[in-house]
Every structure is written in C-alpha cells, then in structure tokens.
Design an enzyme around this catalytic site. Structure first.
Site, short mmCIF file in Angstrom:
data_model
loop_
_atom_site.label_atom_id
_atom_site.label_comp_id
_atom_site.label_asym_id
_atom_site.label_seq_id
_atom_site.Cartn_x
_atom_site.Cartn_y
_atom_site.Cartn_z
N HIS A 1 -2.85 1.83 -3.27
CA HIS A 1 -2.26 0.57 -3.74
C HIS A 1 -2.90 0.19 -5.08
O HIS A 1 -4.09 0.42 -5.29
CB HIS A 1 -2.49 -0.53 -2.70
CG HIS A 1 -1.74 -1.78 -3.02
ND1 HIS A 1 -2.21 -2.69 -3.93
CD2 HIS A 1 -0.54 -2.24 -2.59
CE1 HIS A 1 -1.32 -3.68 -4.04
NE2 HIS A 1 -0.31 -3.43 -3.24
N GLU B 1 -3.97 -2.50 -6.24
CA GLU B 1 -5.19 -3.32 -6.17
C GLU B 1 -6.41 -2.47 -5.85
O GLU B 1 -7.52 -2.76 -6.32
CB GLU B 1 -4.98 -4.47 -5.15
CG GLU B 1 -4.06 -5.53 -5.73
CD GLU B 1 -3.21 -6.27 -4.72
OE1 GLU B 1 -3.52 -6.26 -3.52
OE2 GLU B 1 -2.19 -6.87 -5.14
N GLU C 1 5.46 1.20 -6.92
CA GLU C 1 5.15 -0.20 -7.17
C GLU C 1 4.64 -0.37 -8.60
O GLU C 1 3.45 -0.14 -8.87
CB GLU C 1 4.05 -0.67 -6.21
CG GLU C 1 4.44 -0.64 -4.75
CD GLU C 1 3.59 -1.62 -3.95
OE1 GLU C 1 4.16 -2.56 -3.39
OE2 GLU C 1 2.38 -1.44 -3.90
N GLY D 1 2.96 -9.18 -7.48
CA GLY D 1 2.41 -10.53 -7.42
C GLY D 1 2.69 -11.37 -8.65
O GLY D 1 2.09 -12.42 -8.84
N SER E 1 7.10 -7.95 -6.19
CA SER E 1 7.87 -9.20 -6.23
C SER E 1 9.23 -9.10 -5.54
O SER E 1 10.21 -9.67 -6.03
CB SER E 1 8.00 -9.71 -7.67
OG SER E 1 6.72 -10.04 -8.19
N GLY F 1 4.73 -7.95 -0.54
CA GLY F 1 3.46 -8.68 -0.42
C GLY F 1 3.72 -10.13 -0.08
O GLY F 1 3.91 -10.50 1.08
N GLY F 2 3.76 -10.98 -1.10
CA GLY F 2 3.88 -12.43 -0.92
C GLY F 2 4.97 -12.86 0.05
O GLY F 2 4.74 -13.70 0.94
P1 PGA Z 1 4.20 -8.65 -4.05
O1 PGA Z 1 3.17 -7.48 -3.61
O2 PGA Z 1 5.44 -8.48 -3.22
O3 PGA Z 1 3.48 -9.92 -3.76
O4 PGA Z 1 4.49 -8.44 -5.50
C1 PGA Z 1 3.63 -6.19 -3.36
C2 PGA Z 1 2.47 -5.28 -3.00
O5 PGA Z 1 1.36 -5.51 -3.48
O6 PGA Z 1 2.63 -4.33 -2.22
#
Ligand code: PGA
Length: 255
Positions: A96, A98, A168, A174, A214, A235-236
């Site tokens: 990922h 992050e 991604e 995010g 997103s 994610g969110g």
């Molecule tokens: P997001 O995150 O939907 O908040 O952009 C996606 C992810 O990190 O897998």
C-alpha cells in the site's frame, strides 16, 4: 473468456475500535449476504479474531493491512502471516502506498512479504501506483512496471493466480481527487498487459485488478463499468456502513 471475480474491498487503516467494527458489520451483513461480488475488509490487527469468529458469509473475506516477511523471530512489534492465518484472516494488503511512502517499504521488501504470504496460504493483495510527480513527468507506466515486476519477482503463474492486484494512484488516495474512468482504465489495461507478457494470457484474463483512490458512491459505478476494472479498494468511504453499502450495491446506483 472466463468471468473475472468482482471484489469490493474496504481498507480501514488505523480507524475504529472493536465496538465500532462490530456495529459496522451488524449493519452491513444483510447487504453483504445479498451481494453477488466478494466483499473484503482489511481491518486492524486487534479486531481480526473477533470479526473472523463473528461474521462469516461466503461473500465476506476478512484480512489484514500488513505483515512481516519473516515466519517468526525477534522482530518486536511485528506480525507474521502465520499469526494472521491463525486468527482466521484470509488476505493481506501488501505494498500500500502508505507503507511505501510513510514507512519506506521497497519493492524488494514487498516481494519478500508477497512470497511469505503465498507460502503461508494468505492471499496477497498487491497495491501499486504512481505519484503525481511520476505521472506528470510521463513515468506512470515505468513505475507500474517496476513495482509490479519487482514485487512479483520469482512469483509463479500458479501463485499469481491466487492473488489480487490493486492499482492505486498515490495522488488519488485520501485526496478526494479520483482518477477519471479513462485514466484508471488505461492503467488497468497496461497492468493486465504486463501480466500477460510475463505470466501468460490465462492469468491476465482471470486476475482481478481493483482500483483505489477516493472511491465514493458517486464515482464507483462508472469505474466498475470499465472493462479492466474488476473491483475497488476503498479507504475513507468504507468507514461508514451507509456509504460502503452503496458502493457494494453500485449496480443499483442511478447516474
Ligand atoms: P481512499 O483510500 O479511498 O480514502 O482514497 C484508498 C486506499 O488507501 O486504499
């Protein structure tokens, strides 16, 4: 051509306590049970055992957000694939953005984790994606190619067949800025071609490639309509049961 599995995946990151997680599942399970696609949730480590014990459905797949590449040993604070399997986790997110950008994980390290997860029968969901700078300087495809090929170094076609890939773009995670359906489809088509060139058409035809960055109830439908997009990694919008329910039911959304 065989039909590819569709997957709607949530990545909770470092959110929710256990009570909140239990409540979310109570609300979402009727929708999950009705759904024809697979629903994945990558939950915090501390919730995995309870969630795996309490919420079982043929459509629901619970997994982790990270693991170490070693099988065991003196690695304070780390979690092994064996431990994740032991509490019932079925998959693990690897690579990922992050983990790559905040924790400095390299393709080489991610490759070791992928191979460990495969050895221990935990399904790796490999995430790849370029930064805005890489895209704007025309290097999107080079980045996807090196991330994919290096993270899958010495992975066989049979092993790849058990995995999922998630595209991604880092600039969309995010940020509220999602890739357009055309941008996402282009990256997915390219990734599928890379897989075909290296592992063969049987695998590239079958492997699900998810889009993440997103994703919301407002954009999921158009993304899911693209030929090479087989699912979403959210994610969110996976944190609230009502928005995630809408995403699971994307087919009923009117645009
Ligand atoms: P997001 O995150 O939907 O908040 O952009 C996606 C992810 O990190 O897998």
């Amino acid at each position: 051509m065989a039909k590819r599995q569709k997957v709607i995946a949530g990545n909770w990151k470092m959110h929710k306590n256990l009570d909140e997680a239990m409540q979310f599942f109570k609300e979402i399970m009727p929708i999950v049970n009705e759904c024809s696609d697979k629903v994945y949730i990558a939950a915090p480590f501390t919730h995995l055992k309870t969630l795996c014990d309490n919420f079982k459905s043929s459509n629901l797949v619970i997994g982790a957000q990270n693991m170490n590449d070693a099988s065991k040993g003196a690695f304070t604070g780390e979690i092994s694939a064996f431990m994740l399997k032991d509490v019932g986790a079925k998959f693990v997110l690897l690579g990922h953005s992050e983990r790559r950008h905040i924790f400095g994980e390299s393709n080489e390290f991610i490759n070791k984790k992928v191979k460990r997860a495969l050895t221990d029968n935990l399904q790796p969901v490999l995430c790849i994606g370029e930064t805005l700078e890489e895209r704007e300087s025309g290097h999107m495809k080079d980045v996807l190619q090196s991330q994919l090929e290096d993270c899958l170094n010495s992975v066989t076609a049979d092993q790849l067949n058990k995995m999922l890939i998630a595209y991604e773009p880092v600039w969309a995670i995010g940020t509220g800025v999602t890739a357009t359906a055309e941008q996402a489809e282009e990256a997915h088509r390219f990734t599928r071609k890379l897989i075909e060139n290296k592992w063969g058409k049987d695998i590239s035809d079958l492997i699900p490639i998810l889009y993440g960055g997103s994703v919301t109830p407002d954009n999921v439908k158009i993304l899911m309509e693209q030929v090479d997009i087989d699912g979403v990694l959210v994610g969110g919008a996976s944190l609230k049961s009502d928005s995630f329910a809408k995403i699971i039911n994307y087919q009923t959304i009117k645009v």
